[in-house]
Write a protein that holds these residues in place. Structure first.
Motif, short mmCIF file in Angstrom:
data_model
loop_
_atom_site.label_atom_id
_atom_site.label_comp_id
_atom_site.label_asym_id
_atom_site.label_seq_id
_atom_site.Cartn_x
_atom_site.Cartn_y
_atom_site.Cartn_z
N GLY A 24 0.78 -1.21 -0.01
CA GLY A 24 -0.16 0.10 0.09
C GLY A 24 0.70 1.18 -0.17
N ASP A 52 -9.87 3.77 -2.28
CA ASP A 52 -10.02 2.81 -3.25
C ASP A 52 -11.39 1.86 -2.69
OD1 ASP A 52 -10.85 0.79 -5.46
OD2 ASP A 52 -8.97 0.07 -5.17
N ARG A 81 -8.05 -9.25 5.37
CA ARG A 81 -8.10 -8.49 4.50
C ARG A 81 -9.44 -7.77 3.92
NH1 ARG A 81 -7.14 -12.56 -0.93
NH2 ARG A 81 -9.27 -13.75 -0.69
N SER A 86 -9.80 -0.28 -0.13
CA SER A 86 -8.60 -0.05 0.55
C SER A 86 -8.97 0.44 2.07
CB SER A 86 -7.93 1.14 0.15
OG SER A 86 -8.51 2.25 0.00
N GLN A 87 -7.98 0.39 2.92
CA GLN A 87 -8.24 0.91 4.52
C GLN A 87 -6.83 1.78 4.95
OE1 GLN A 87 -8.30 -2.02 7.46
NE2 GLN A 87 -10.26 -1.23 8.27
N LYS A 104 -1.17 -9.43 -1.34
CA LYS A 104 -2.42 -10.04 -1.81
C LYS A 104 -2.37 -11.65 -2.29
CE LYS A 104 -3.99 -5.77 -4.03
NZ LYS A 104 -4.26 -5.10 -5.37
N ASN A 125 -1.94 3.12 4.01
CA ASN A 125 -3.03 2.89 3.40
C ASN A 125 -2.98 1.50 2.70
OD1 ASN A 125 -5.79 3.48 1.98
ND2 ASN A 125 -4.38 3.92 -0.06
N TYR A 126 -3.62 0.61 3.16
CA TYR A 126 -3.54 -0.95 2.85
C TYR A 126 -4.35 -0.85 1.64
CZ TYR A 126 -2.36 -2.12 7.43
OH TYR A 126 -1.92 -2.31 8.71
N HIS A 127 -3.70 -1.35 0.34
CA HIS A 127 -4.41 -1.54 -0.69
C HIS A 127 -5.42 -2.80 -0.90
CE1 HIS A 127 -0.93 0.33 -3.69
NE2 HIS A 127 -1.66 1.19 -2.85
N LYS A 128 -6.41 -2.62 -1.68
CA LYS A 128 -7.59 -3.42 -1.58
C LYS A 128 -6.73 -4.97 -1.68
CE LYS A 128 -10.12 -2.87 -5.01
NZ LYS A 128 -11.06 -2.48 -6.16
N ASP A 148 -12.05 4.17 5.56
CA ASP A 148 -12.37 2.98 5.12
C ASP A 148 -13.67 2.74 4.27
OD1 ASP A 148 -12.37 0.12 5.69
OD2 ASP A 148 -12.98 0.42 7.75
#
Length: 172
Positions: A24, A52, A81, A86-87, A104, A125-128, A148
């Motif tokens: 992310g 996202d 996950r 994203s989160q 992922k 920011n964790y990617h999806k 979120d």
């Protein structure tokens, strides 16, 4: 016949944009470009991460989490996950915190976990779809601003590691 227990001790490394790029974005002002707004009185560090969340008509929401430290050394038993969005976690009180992630994929492997420490001024920011451990505060009653996704669909999946895969995270 019992399977041998594989014990992994995670090495905690400093959080940098380059080291975290597979998982992310690092949200930080230091080293980021800016431009002046409000008649030159304000620096805008623009688009430090992208939210996202639009899958299945999702919408962006903002929350505050208050967390307390877990007991260390910590055995990492699970990760989660968010496949639909994203989160982002942004520390509000300037305290360092830990981050544990895996790339992922369908089933994360304990041997592929990575650990980072934020300097307290850095958010993530964790990617999806990126696997991550729930929040790992190091300070009592620490607070985080969370960006979120809300909406239909299952946006939180958990993966539990086999009892023979022991991953230990020490407090730095």
């Amino acid at each position: 016949m019992q399977r041998q227990i594989d014990k992994i001790i995670l090495t905690v490394e400093p959080l940098t944009a380059q080291a975290f790029s597979l998982f992310g974005d690092v949200i930080e002002r230091d080293g980021s470009d800016f431009f002046l707004i409000n008649n030159g009185s304000t620096r805008r560090y623009h688009e430090l991460a992208n939210v996202d969340v639009e899958d299945q008509s999702g919408k962006a929401i903002i929350s505050i989490f208050e967390a307390t430290p877990l007991e260390y050394p910590l055995t990492i038993k699970m990760v989660e996950r968010h496949p639909l969005g994203s989160q982002a976690f942004i520390p509000l009180l300037g305290n360092s915190y830990l981050i544990v992630v895996a790339q992922k994929g369908e089933n994360p492997k304990s041997k592929n976990l990575k650990a980072f420490i934020s300097n307290g001024k850095q958010g993530v920011n964790y990617h999806k779809g990126v696997w991550h451990h729930p929040i790992l505060a190091l300070t009592e009653h620490d607070q985080y601003l969370i960006v979120d996704r809300a909406g239909t669909g299952n946006n939180c999946e958990e993966h539990y590691f086999d009892d023979n895969d022991v991953v230990v995270l020490n407090r730095p």
